[in-house]
Design a protein around this motif. Structure first.
Motif, PDB file in Angstrom:
ATOM      1  N   LYS A   1       0.913  -1.693  -0.494  1.00  0.00           N
ATOM      2  CA  LYS A   1       0.173  -0.242  -0.075  1.00  0.00           C
ATOM      3  C   LYS A   1       0.653   1.337  -0.133  1.00  0.00           C
ATOM      4  CE  LYS A   1      -4.608  -1.734   1.888  1.00  0.00           C
ATOM      5  NZ  LYS A   1      -5.849  -1.611   2.841  1.00  0.00           N
ATOM      6  N   GLN A   2       0.555   1.967  -0.798  1.00  0.00           N
ATOM      7  CA  GLN A   2       1.371   3.526  -1.034  1.00  0.00           C
ATOM      8  C   GLN A   2      -0.280   4.458  -1.133  1.00  0.00           C
ATOM      9  OE1 GLN A   2       2.941   5.535  -4.482  1.00  0.00           O
ATOM     10  NE2 GLN A   2       4.581   4.220  -3.946  1.00  0.00           N
ATOM     11  N   ASP A   3       0.290   5.300   0.146  1.00  0.00           N
ATOM     12  CA  ASP A   3      -1.001   5.954   0.257  1.00  0.00           C
ATOM     13  C   ASP A   3      -2.336   5.688   0.245  1.00  0.00           C
ATOM     14  OD1 ASP A   3       1.015   8.663  -0.014  1.00  0.00           O
ATOM     15  OD2 ASP A   3       0.445   8.338  -2.110  1.00  0.00           O
ATOM     16  N   GLY A   4      -2.434   4.424   0.869  1.00  0.00           N
ATOM     17  CA  GLY A   4      -3.332   3.796   1.625  1.00  0.00           C
ATOM     18  C   GLY A   4      -4.275   2.863   0.117  1.00  0.00           C
ATOM     19  N   LYS A   5      -3.616   2.921  -1.080  1.00  0.00           N
ATOM     20  CA  LYS A   5      -3.817   2.212  -2.330  1.00  0.00           C
ATOM     21  C   LYS A   5      -2.972   1.669  -1.945  1.00  0.00           C
ATOM     22  CE  LYS A   5      -6.707   6.200  -3.991  1.00  0.00           C
ATOM     23  NZ  LYS A   5      -6.527   7.313  -5.123  1.00  0.00           N
ATOM     24  N   LEU A   6      -3.301  -0.060  -3.602  1.00  0.00           N
ATOM     25  CA  LEU A   6      -2.355  -0.941  -4.150  1.00  0.00           C
ATOM     26  C   LEU A   6      -1.797  -0.553  -4.412  1.00  0.00           C
ATOM     27  CD1 LEU A   6      -4.784  -4.085  -2.962  1.00  0.00           C
ATOM     28  CD2 LEU A   6      -2.377  -3.632  -1.641  1.00  0.00           C
ATOM     29  N   ILE A   7      -0.033  -0.822  -5.228  1.00  0.00           N
ATOM     30  CA  ILE A   7       0.197  -0.767  -5.825  1.00  0.00           C
ATOM     31  C   ILE A   7       0.790  -2.510  -5.863  1.00  0.00           C
ATOM     32  CG2 ILE A   7       0.539   1.165  -4.949  1.00  0.00           C
ATOM     33  CD1 ILE A   7       4.022   1.295  -4.468  1.00  0.00           C
ATOM     34  N   PHE A   8       2.003  -2.817  -7.614  1.00  0.00           N
ATOM     35  CA  PHE A   8       2.643  -3.581  -7.259  1.00  0.00           C
ATOM     36  C   PHE A   8       4.036  -3.081  -7.675  1.00  0.00           C
ATOM     37  CE2 PHE A   8       4.680  -6.583 -10.182  1.00  0.00           C
ATOM     38  CZ  PHE A   8       4.311  -8.039  -9.659  1.00  0.00           C
ATOM     39  N   LYS A   9       4.660  -3.306  -6.435  1.00  0.00           N
ATOM     40  CA  LYS A   9       6.089  -2.921  -6.626  1.00  0.00           C
ATOM     41  C   LYS A   9       6.998  -3.884  -7.743  1.00  0.00           C
ATOM     42  CE  LYS A   9       8.729  -1.883  -4.026  1.00  0.00           C
ATOM     43  NZ  LYS A   9       9.915  -1.678  -2.515  1.00  0.00           N
ATOM     44  N   ILE A  10       7.493  -3.438  -8.572  1.00  0.00           N
ATOM     45  CA  ILE A  10       8.439  -4.059 -10.211  1.00  0.00           C
ATOM     46  C   ILE A  10       9.905  -3.749  -9.523  1.00  0.00           C
ATOM     47  CG2 ILE A  10       8.922  -3.531 -12.368  1.00  0.00           C
ATOM     48  CD1 ILE A  10       6.258  -2.183 -12.998  1.00  0.00           C
ATOM     49  N   THR A  11      10.125  -2.295  -9.090  1.00  0.00           N
ATOM     50  CA  THR A  11      11.317  -2.509  -8.753  1.00  0.00           C
ATOM     51  C   THR A  11      11.234  -1.415  -6.969  1.00  0.00           C
ATOM     52  OG1 THR A  11      12.105   0.231  -9.878  1.00  0.00           O
ATOM     53  CG2 THR A  11      12.582  -1.999 -11.130  1.00  0.00           C
ATOM     54  N   ASP A  12      12.416  -0.663  -6.160  1.00  0.00           N
ATOM     55  CA  ASP A  12      11.975  -0.540  -5.616  1.00  0.00           C
ATOM     56  C   ASP A  12      11.640   1.725  -5.638  1.00  0.00           C
ATOM     57  OD1 ASP A  12      13.539  -2.064  -3.565  1.00  0.00           O
ATOM     58  OD2 ASP A  12      14.931  -1.048  -3.981  1.00  0.00           O
ATOM     59  N   LYS A  13      11.594   1.687  -7.434  1.00  0.00           N
ATOM     60  CA  LYS A  13      11.785   2.951  -7.400  1.00  0.00           C
ATOM     61  C   LYS A  13      10.273   3.383  -9.383  1.00  0.00           C
ATOM     62  CE  LYS A  13      16.431   4.749  -7.610  1.00  0.00           C
ATOM     63  NZ  LYS A  13      17.405   5.587  -8.071  1.00  0.00           N
ATOM     64  N   VAL A  14       9.731   1.978  -9.355  1.00  0.00           N
ATOM     65  CA  VAL A  14       8.706   1.861 -10.182  1.00  0.00           C
ATOM     66  C   VAL A  14       7.701   0.626  -9.712  1.00  0.00           C
ATOM     67  CG1 VAL A  14       8.292   0.959 -12.727  1.00  0.00           C
ATOM     68  CG2 VAL A  14      11.046   1.903 -12.400  1.00  0.00           C
ATOM     69  N   PHE A  15       6.758   1.382  -9.631  1.00  0.00           N
ATOM     70  CA  PHE A  15       5.262   0.727  -9.397  1.00  0.00           C
ATOM     71  C   PHE A  15       4.856   0.554 -10.541  1.00  0.00           C
ATOM     72  CE2 PHE A  15       5.338   4.765  -7.855  1.00  0.00           C
ATOM     73  CZ  PHE A  15       3.507   4.685  -7.468  1.00  0.00           C
ATOM     74  N   LEU A  16       3.746  -0.064 -10.718  1.00  0.00           N
ATOM     75  CA  LEU A  16       2.329  -0.485 -11.554  1.00  0.00           C
ATOM     76  C   LEU A  16       1.131  -0.063 -10.672  1.00  0.00           C
ATOM     77  CD1 LEU A  16       0.691  -0.818 -14.204  1.00  0.00           C
ATOM     78  CD2 LEU A  16       0.509  -2.869 -12.893  1.00  0.00           C
ATOM     79  N   SER A  17       0.818   1.487 -10.336  1.00  0.00           N
ATOM     80  CA  SER A  17      -1.095   2.169  -9.440  1.00  0.00           C
ATOM     81  C   SER A  17      -2.106   1.276  -9.975  1.00  0.00           C
ATOM     82  CB  SER A  17      -0.812   2.994  -9.472  1.00  0.00           C
ATOM     83  OG  SER A  17      -1.310   3.853 -10.565  1.00  0.00           O
ATOM     84  N   GLN A  18      -3.120   1.171  -9.419  1.00  0.00           N
ATOM     85  CA  GLN A  18      -4.833   1.479 -10.181  1.00  0.00           C
ATOM     86  C   GLN A  18      -5.382   2.047 -11.270  1.00  0.00           C
ATOM     87  OE1 GLN A  18      -6.664  -1.204  -8.433  1.00  0.00           O
ATOM     88  NE2 GLN A  18      -7.229  -1.470 -11.023  1.00  0.00           N
ATOM     89  N   LYS A  19      -4.688   3.677 -11.352  1.00  0.00           N
ATOM     90  CA  LYS A  19      -4.436   3.935 -11.875  1.00  0.00           C
ATOM     91  C   LYS A  19      -3.872   3.908 -13.162  1.00  0.00           C
ATOM     92  CE  LYS A  19      -3.957   9.362 -13.594  1.00  0.00           C
ATOM     93  NZ  LYS A  19      -3.401  10.450 -12.663  1.00  0.00           N
ATOM     94  N   ASP A  20      -2.993   2.755 -13.540  1.00  0.00           N
ATOM     95  CA  ASP A  20      -2.060   2.750 -14.529  1.00  0.00           C
ATOM     96  C   ASP A  20      -3.280   1.768 -15.104  1.00  0.00           C
ATOM     97  OD1 ASP A  20       0.030   4.104 -14.398  1.00  0.00           O
ATOM     98  OD2 ASP A  20       0.874   2.773 -13.052  1.00  0.00           O
ATOM     99  N   ILE A  21      -3.540   1.145 -14.482  1.00  0.00           N
ATOM    100  CA  ILE A  21      -4.373  -0.031 -15.386  1.00  0.00           C
ATOM    101  C   ILE A  21      -5.766   0.187 -15.746  1.00  0.00           C
ATOM    102  CG2 ILE A  21      -5.759  -2.499 -14.711  1.00  0.00           C
ATOM    103  CD1 ILE A  21      -3.918  -2.884 -11.801  1.00  0.00           C
ATOM    104  N   ARG A  22      -6.568   1.135 -15.376  1.00  0.00           N
ATOM    105  CA  ARG A  22      -7.846   1.767 -15.775  1.00  0.00           C
ATOM    106  C   ARG A  22      -7.480   2.712 -17.324  1.00  0.00           C
ATOM    107  NH1 ARG A  22     -10.777  -1.072 -13.300  1.00  0.00           N
ATOM    108  NH2 ARG A  22     -11.008  -0.252 -10.713  1.00  0.00           N
ATOM    109  N   GLN A  23      -6.231   3.084 -17.518  1.00  0.00           N
ATOM    110  CA  GLN A  23      -5.545   3.600 -18.977  1.00  0.00           C
ATOM    111  C   GLN A  23      -5.568   2.814 -19.834  1.00  0.00           C
ATOM    112  OE1 GLN A  23      -2.546   5.703 -17.735  1.00  0.00           O
ATOM    113  NE2 GLN A  23      -3.421   7.565 -16.783  1.00  0.00           N
ATOM    114  N   VAL A  24      -5.283   1.671 -19.394  1.00  0.00           N
ATOM    115  CA  VAL A  24      -4.769   0.384 -19.832  1.00  0.00           C
ATOM    116  C   VAL A  24      -6.401  -0.469 -20.610  1.00  0.00           C
ATOM    117  CG1 VAL A  24      -4.185  -2.587 -20.301  1.00  0.00           C
ATOM    118  CG2 VAL A  24      -2.593  -0.729 -19.232  1.00  0.00           C
ATOM    119  N   GLN A  25      -6.985   0.256 -19.312  1.00  0.00           N
ATOM    120  CA  GLN A  25      -8.379  -0.774 -19.429  1.00  0.00           C
ATOM    121  C   GLN A  25      -9.375  -0.231 -20.640  1.00  0.00           C
ATOM    122  OE1 GLN A  25      -9.862  -1.016 -15.079  1.00  0.00           O
ATOM    123  NE2 GLN A  25     -10.935  -3.187 -15.960  1.00  0.00           N
TER     124      GLN A  25
END
Length: 209
Positions: A77-101
């Motif tokens: 969780k980052q700021d109360g929301k789930l993210i997927f950590k790819i590296t220490d500096k790069v992550f996938l957010s729920q917003k990223d997924i919505r853009q793809v959708q």
């Protein structure tokens, strides 16, 4: 997360059988962001491995017994929301997924109406040609994993590169091609998707992975 093709952008992502991840970064340097093809790879792989649900939401790692532990540990969780950590500096957010959708839903809806207009089933399609230089960096596997293309297109996808450039060269340098193009233009039929009945319903349906 930053999405642009440049040095430091993740362009390839794959989940290994043991739950570890394999990435390739433009410039073979430290990952600093994600490019378009990398984003589709990441979402496609996470959908295929149960990290992202069909509705586009991250699965709750605490309530899932089927998720590989190594993948579950990357869901934080980052700021109360789930993210997927790819590296220490790069992550996938729920917003990223919505853009793809949203992009996926629009393209898939267009494919569905094109097939319907011509009375063709997905299983009847012999070849799927994907143009554009961006296509060189895509993988058919990812496009099918997220449902951007029907699963019936598997094994029929060809990436043919920058056809607008090669077509412009052919038009300028070859009169035979030029005459052929003029005839093709006359036979082109434009489908206005917004005019189709139930377009909004089909679009919403196509948002699901």
């Amino acid at each position: 997360m930053r999405h642009e093709a440049g040095e430091g952008a993740i362009e390839f992502f794959e989940v290994e059988d043991q739950g570890s991840i394999n990435i390739k970064v433009i410039g073979e340097t430290e990952a600093a962001g994600i490019c378009g093809s990398g984003l589709l790879d990441i979402v496609g792989e996470l959908v295929a491995h149960g990290v992202i649900k069909k509705n586009g939401q991250f699965i709750d790692p605490e309530s899932s017994n089927s998720l590989h532990p190594d993948l579950a540990r990357r869901l934080v969780k980052q700021d109360g929301k789930l993210i997927f950590k790819i590296t220490d500096k790069v992550f996938l957010s729920q917003k990223d997924i919505r853009q793809v959708q949203l992009a996926k839903g629009a393209i898939r809806a267009g494919i569905e109406f094109l097939l319907e207009n011509k009375g063709v089933k997905a299983t009847d399609v012999d070849r799927v040609l994907i143009a554009g230089s961006f296509g060189y960096h895509l993988r058919g596997k990812s496009l099918i994993n997220i449902g951007l293309l029907p699963k019936e297109f598997d094994g029929k996808i060809e990436f043919i590169g920058n056809t607008s450039l090669s077509g412009a060269k052919a038009f300028l340098l070859n009169e035979t091609y030029r005459d052929g193009m003029k005839e093709v233009v006359k036979s082109v039929e434009v489908l206005e998707l917004a005019n189709y009945k139930d377009f909004d319903k089909v679009f919403v349906k196509c948002l699901s992975f």
